[in-house]
Design an enzyme around this catalytic site. Structure first.
Site, PDB file in Angstrom:
ATOM      1  N   LYS A 107     -27.212 -22.830  16.166  1.00  0.00           N
ATOM      2  CA  LYS A 107     -27.043 -21.785  17.183  1.00  0.00           C
ATOM      3  C   LYS A 107     -27.781 -20.496  16.820  1.00  0.00           C
ATOM      4  O   LYS A 107     -28.373 -19.846  17.687  1.00  0.00           O
ATOM      5  CB  LYS A 107     -25.556 -21.493  17.403  1.00  0.00           C
ATOM      6  CG  LYS A 107     -24.806 -22.624  18.065  1.00  0.00           C
ATOM      7  CD  LYS A 107     -23.357 -22.241  18.299  1.00  0.00           C
ATOM      8  CE  LYS A 107     -22.582 -23.381  18.935  1.00  0.00           C
ATOM      9  NZ  LYS A 107     -21.182 -23.008  19.199  1.00  0.00           N
ATOM     10  N   ASN A 136     -26.361 -21.209  22.585  1.00  0.00           N
ATOM     11  CA  ASN A 136     -25.863 -22.587  22.662  1.00  0.00           C
ATOM     12  C   ASN A 136     -26.321 -23.338  23.902  1.00  0.00           C
ATOM     13  O   ASN A 136     -25.836 -24.423  24.189  1.00  0.00           O
ATOM     14  CB  ASN A 136     -24.336 -22.649  22.536  1.00  0.00           C
ATOM     15  CG  ASN A 136     -23.599 -22.077  23.744  1.00  0.00           C
ATOM     16  OD1 ASN A 136     -24.189 -21.505  24.657  1.00  0.00           O
ATOM     17  ND2 ASN A 136     -22.289 -22.222  23.738  1.00  0.00           N
ATOM     18  N   ASP A 154     -15.983 -13.141   7.305  1.00  0.00           N
ATOM     19  CA  ASP A 154     -16.828 -14.291   7.029  1.00  0.00           C
ATOM     20  C   ASP A 154     -16.962 -14.420   5.515  1.00  0.00           C
ATOM     21  O   ASP A 154     -16.941 -13.418   4.796  1.00  0.00           O
ATOM     22  CB  ASP A 154     -18.208 -14.117   7.675  1.00  0.00           C
ATOM     23  CG  ASP A 154     -18.997 -15.424   7.713  1.00  0.00           C
ATOM     24  OD1 ASP A 154     -18.916 -16.122   8.734  1.00  0.00           O
ATOM     25  OD2 ASP A 154     -19.680 -15.735   6.727  1.00  0.00           O
ATOM     26  N   GLY A 167     -11.381 -27.456   8.852  1.00  0.00           N
ATOM     27  CA  GLY A 167     -10.508 -28.275   9.664  1.00  0.00           C
ATOM     28  C   GLY A 167     -11.213 -29.510  10.195  1.00  0.00           C
ATOM     29  O   GLY A 167     -10.584 -30.418  10.734  1.00  0.00           O
ATOM     30  N   MET A 168     -12.533 -29.563  10.015  1.00  0.00           N
ATOM     31  CA  MET A 168     -13.284 -30.734  10.466  1.00  0.00           C
ATOM     32  C   MET A 168     -13.077 -31.933   9.553  1.00  0.00           C
ATOM     33  O   MET A 168     -13.173 -33.077   9.985  1.00  0.00           O
ATOM     34  CB  MET A 168     -14.776 -30.408  10.548  1.00  0.00           C
ATOM     35  CG  MET A 168     -15.153 -29.490  11.684  1.00  0.00           C
ATOM     36  SD  MET A 168     -16.950 -29.240  11.831  1.00  0.00           S
ATOM     37  CE  MET A 168     -17.497 -30.881  12.297  1.00  0.00           C
ATOM     38  N   GLY A 201      -9.674 -26.613  20.423  1.00  0.00           N
ATOM     39  CA  GLY A 201     -11.098 -26.400  20.534  1.00  0.00           C
ATOM     40  C   GLY A 201     -11.710 -26.950  21.809  1.00  0.00           C
ATOM     41  O   GLY A 201     -12.607 -26.337  22.395  1.00  0.00           O
ATOM     42  N   GLN A 252     -16.152 -23.644  29.702  1.00  0.00           N
ATOM     43  CA  GLN A 252     -17.524 -23.159  29.765  1.00  0.00           C
ATOM     44  C   GLN A 252     -18.492 -24.111  30.453  1.00  0.00           C
ATOM     45  O   GLN A 252     -19.573 -23.700  30.880  1.00  0.00           O
ATOM     46  CB  GLN A 252     -18.048 -22.832  28.363  1.00  0.00           C
ATOM     47  CG  GLN A 252     -18.210 -24.019  27.436  1.00  0.00           C
ATOM     48  CD  GLN A 252     -18.657 -23.606  26.043  1.00  0.00           C
ATOM     49  OE1 GLN A 252     -19.767 -23.140  25.863  1.00  0.00           O
ATOM     50  NE2 GLN A 252     -17.778 -23.761  25.070  1.00  0.00           N
TER      51      GLN A 252
END
Length: 277
Positions: free
Chosen positions: A71, A92, A156, A198-199, A244, A251
């Protein structure tokens, strides 16, 4: 059925195993008889600049959906960028105009805000913390600011990313209160995990859930499973949550308009989708 008339929307990123968009767009296209198909393409970061340029030389390319880790790097490859792209430094969605130029926009943040509002979350005047200042985190932060959030905290693991985002937001939203450097979610009305944490099984939680107020609205960007351990922990505290994939449903109508395709509603997309985890 894919034929010689079918136009392609490339879904660019890695790993493709977590992609949910093809399972939302493609059933919609099939139902409406739109001869377009979304195809996951696992392009490595080193190959991406050359690949994107060649991709848009295809005669039957309708556009591209861009996700991690591309991105941010996409921005430098565009001929024209939307205001949202300029604010958050990430893109994106890419399409080719009639002159062959690459046009980019950013819809992650708008999708997150629309979904939160549908669930009763008040953003105007609220305080929010966004953990993760990459492409999706930047977009969500920008959209929260645009929607009227009064106070915004950015964190971050690379402090420079949060500082850069804070400076960009201040340029476009000078009245908002912005802080960086802490990932403590205490006292915030809206809490967002905008990191990939979390992936994978065994990932730690992206922040200390015990510090989240039960009245907070908690959102997630990870789509590999419907409810991540982070969201489950927040829900157990009594928080309202947003998974998610909700961001995707909200969108997609804007994406379809961007690509010049017939648009629809999040409700119809949910009805037709065939999401698997």
């Amino acid at each position: 059925m894919i034929s010689g008339h079918t136009r392609l929307i490339a879904h660019l990123g890695i790993p493709t195993e977590s992609f949910k968009a093809p399972m939302i767009y493609n059933p919609y296209f099939e139902e409406k008889g739109i001869d377009v198909v979304v195809v996951p393409m696992g392009c490595e970061a080193d190959d991406y600049p050359d690949f994107l340029r060649l991709l848009f030389r295809l005669r039957n390319i309708a556009g591209a959906l861009v996700t991690m880790p591309h991105k941010v790097s996409t921005v430098a490859l565009l001929d024209e960028a939307s205001t949202a792209v300029k604010v958050c430094g990430a893109c994106n969605a890419v399409r080719r105009d009639d002159e062959g130029r690459l046009i980019g926009d950013m819809f992650d943040g708008e999708g997150f805000v629309r979904g939160a509002r549908r669930k009763g979350c008040t953003i105007d005047g609220a305080s929010a913390i966004v953990v993760g200042s990459g492409g999706v985190g930047s977009a969500i932060a920008a959209s929260l600011a645009n929607a009227g959030a009064a106070r915004l905290a950015l964190f971050d693991k690379h402090p420079g990313a949060a500082e850069k985002l804070a400076a960009s937001l201040k340029t476009h939203y000078p009245t908002i209160e912005i802080e960086t450097g802490k990932d403590d979610p205490a006292s915030f009305d809206i809490v967002v995990n905008a990191t990939p944490i979390g992936m994978n099984a065994g990932d730690p939680l992206p922040m200390d859930v015990s510090r989240i107020s039960p009245e907070a609205f908690v959102g997630e960007v990870v789509m590999k499973q419907e409810e991540t351990p982070f969201l489950a922990a927040a829900r157990a505290k009594g928080c309202k949550t947003q998974v998610g994939t909700d961001m995707l449903f909200e969108q997609i109508p804007a994406y379809l308009e961007f690509f010049g395709l017939p648009t629809t509603t999040p409700e119809e997309l949910r009805r037709l989708s065939r999401i698997r985890y």
